[in-house]
Design a protein around this motif. Structure first.
Motif, PDB file in Angstrom:
ATOM      1  N   GLN A   1     -42.280 -45.766  13.130  1.00  0.00           N
ATOM      2  CA  GLN A   1     -41.161 -45.256  12.338  1.00  0.00           C
ATOM      3  C   GLN A   1     -40.339 -44.244  13.130  1.00  0.00           C
ATOM      4  OE1 GLN A   1     -42.915 -43.681   8.756  1.00  0.00           O
ATOM      5  NE2 GLN A   1     -43.017 -45.719   7.829  1.00  0.00           N
TER       6      GLN A   1
ATOM      7  N   VAL B   1     -37.155 -49.966  11.787  1.00  0.00           N
ATOM      8  CA  VAL B   1     -36.510 -49.099  12.781  1.00  0.00           C
ATOM      9  C   VAL B   1     -35.007 -49.372  12.821  1.00  0.00           C
ATOM     10  CG1 VAL B   1     -36.267 -48.676  15.272  1.00  0.00           C
ATOM     11  CG2 VAL B   1     -38.546 -48.798  14.235  1.00  0.00           C
TER      12      VAL B   1
ATOM     13  N   GLN C   1     -45.937 -44.140  14.883  1.00  0.00           N
ATOM     14  CA  GLN C   1     -46.477 -45.182  14.000  1.00  0.00           C
ATOM     15  C   GLN C   1     -45.398 -46.153  13.538  1.00  0.00           C
ATOM     16  OE1 GLN C   1     -48.490 -42.726  11.119  1.00  0.00           O
ATOM     17  NE2 GLN C   1     -50.307 -42.555  12.412  1.00  0.00           N
TER      18      GLN C   1
ATOM     19  N   ASP D   1     -41.619 -50.341  11.994  1.00  0.00           N
ATOM     20  CA  ASP D   1     -41.531 -50.265  10.547  1.00  0.00           C
ATOM     21  C   ASP D   1     -40.105 -49.859  10.151  1.00  0.00           C
ATOM     22  OD1 ASP D   1     -41.958 -49.939   7.880  1.00  0.00           O
ATOM     23  OD2 ASP D   1     -43.501 -48.390   8.066  1.00  0.00           O
TER      24      ASP D   1
ATOM     25  N   LYS E   1     -48.834 -52.533  12.340  1.00  0.00           N
ATOM     26  CA  LYS E   1     -47.392 -52.513  12.122  1.00  0.00           C
ATOM     27  C   LYS E   1     -46.767 -51.674  13.230  1.00  0.00           C
ATOM     28  CE  LYS E   1     -44.414 -52.780   8.179  1.00  0.00           C
ATOM     29  NZ  LYS E   1     -44.268 -52.576   6.745  1.00  0.00           N
TER      30      LYS E   1
ATOM     31  N   ASN F   1     -33.165 -52.053  10.858  1.00  0.00           N
ATOM     32  CA  ASN F   1     -34.329 -52.481  10.080  1.00  0.00           C
ATOM     33  C   ASN F   1     -35.296 -53.387  10.817  1.00  0.00           C
ATOM     34  OD1 ASN F   1     -34.384 -51.298   7.544  1.00  0.00           O
ATOM     35  ND2 ASN F   1     -32.517 -52.440   7.005  1.00  0.00           N
TER      36      ASN F   1
ATOM     37  N   THR G   1     -38.568 -54.774  12.161  1.00  0.00           N
ATOM     38  CA  THR G   1     -39.948 -54.677  11.716  1.00  0.00           C
ATOM     39  C   THR G   1     -40.809 -55.685  12.469  1.00  0.00           C
ATOM     40  OG1 THR G   1     -39.299 -53.882   9.538  1.00  0.00           O
ATOM     41  CG2 THR G   1     -41.451 -54.911   9.676  1.00  0.00           C
TER      42      THR G   1
ATOM     43  N   ILE H   1     -40.335 -41.420  17.781  1.00  0.00           N
ATOM     44  CA  ILE H   1     -40.970 -42.558  17.116  1.00  0.00           C
ATOM     45  C   ILE H   1     -42.463 -42.294  16.977  1.00  0.00           C
ATOM     46  CG2 ILE H   1     -41.443 -45.027  17.316  1.00  0.00           C
ATOM     47  CD1 ILE H   1     -38.864 -45.484  18.334  1.00  0.00           C
TER      48      ILE H   1
END
Ligand code: ADP
Length: 294
Positions: free
Chosen positions: A214, A26, A212, A24, A21, A11, A13, A210
């Motif tokens: 995410q 990850v 943006q 996000d 961002k 997670n 961020t 990956i």
């Protein structure tokens, strides 16, 4: 050598002050071996790598390397870490051997004899022995990257992070660099970021796509390719037809093959007459993911 432990990212961020961002939520589990982080420019790869390399703080999330809490035990992590940044741009007039010796001293190898042994072993390993007396300023792109790996390997890392290492290398240099990384990856965790699909295809047993900030896909490249089987369709088109096709179908990519525009589209079954099913490759996977088709 003891087996390098797994790297667990949860997670992660990060939002930069300008509102971008970059990461996000990850989450990734990265085993020993070569792991590819594939994404277009701006995807968040460098941000992720700098964070794992303890050079940057995330807003939230955790990173575990074996028993180490990476975000809290930075000094301990740095002892087992090798890092080759994207802009490894120090090419002074000193020669390769002197520079490595200097860096080895900074890494804390105090004994001159030990340093010499370590430096000589590394120069052989990365195939720069013959060039050891040459000024770094005169190195080719491939030689620079191999020197960069040598400095990253100085401390015998268990975790090696290389950011866009093949950018700017010619095919021969790229191949030599691949071989070096593959050899290193047998023992340690190597994370390689790249926007070049071929890097991942040829080198990595596991990968993440990956985009943006995410994670769109994580797993083995073959599994990713298999998941697209039967769903990639191709045909040659006229250049001016591209927009119509884009409006009508799920276009994965279009590129020139022998000078003629070749369209790849995503569809569960034959999208229109004139299309033929093609065996998907990792490039299809990459563009289909980025285009949000999967
Ligand atoms: P990649 O390595 O995949 O090209 P980066 O991690 O460098 O991606 O960048 C991810 C996003 O964050 C991009 O939109 C980039 O412009 C932005 N970014 C990177 N570094 C900074 C920074 N220091 N300040 C503000 N924005 C940044």
């Amino acid at each position: 050598m003891t087996e390098a432990p797994e790297l667990l990212i949860k997670n992660l961020t990060k939002t930069y002050k300008n509102g971008v961002k970059a990461l996000d939520a990850v989450s990734l589990a990265i085993p020993r071996g070569l792991y590819g982080l594939l994404g277009p420019n701006g995807a968040g790869k460098s941000t992720l790598m700098r964070t794992i390399a303890t050079l940057q703080e995330p807003d939230s999330g955790s990173i575990q390397f074996g028993t180490l809490d990476v975000l809290r035990q930075k000094e301990e992590v740095r002892k087992v870490l090798g890092y080759l940044p994207q802009d490894f741009g120090v090419y002074p007039r000193v020669n390769a051997e002197e520079m490595l010796d200097h860096l080895a001293l900074l890494k804390g190898i105090a004994s001159g004899k030990e340093r010499k042994e370590a430096v000589h072993a590394l120069l052989h390993r990365v195939n720069l022995w013959e060039h050891r007396r040459k000024a770094l300023t005169g190195f080719s792109g491939g030689m620079r990257q191999r020197f960069g790996i040598a400095q990253a390997l100085l401390a015998n890392p268990q975790l090696l992070i290389v950011d866009e290492p093949t950018a700017g290398l010619d095919p021969g240099e790229r191949n030599r660099f691949y071989n070096l990384l593959a050899e290193i990856g047998e023992n340690v965790v190597v994370i390689l970021s790249t926007h070049i699909v071929q890097d991942v295809m040829e080198l990595c047993t596991n990968m993440a796509i990956i985009h943006q900030g995410q994670v769109l896909f994580a797993g083995a490249p073959e599994a990713a390719v298999k998941s697209l089987a039967g769903k990639v369709w191709s045909r040659e088109i006229q250049r001016e037809q591209l927009d119509e096709y884009k409006a009508r179908l799920h276009v994965i990519s279009h590129k020139l093959v022998a000078g003629r525009p070749q369209l790849h589209v995503y569809a569960e079954s034959e999208p229109e007459a004139g299309f033929a099913a093609v065996a998907p490759d990792l490039e299809d996977v990459f563009f289909a993911n980025i285009a949000g088709l999967r």
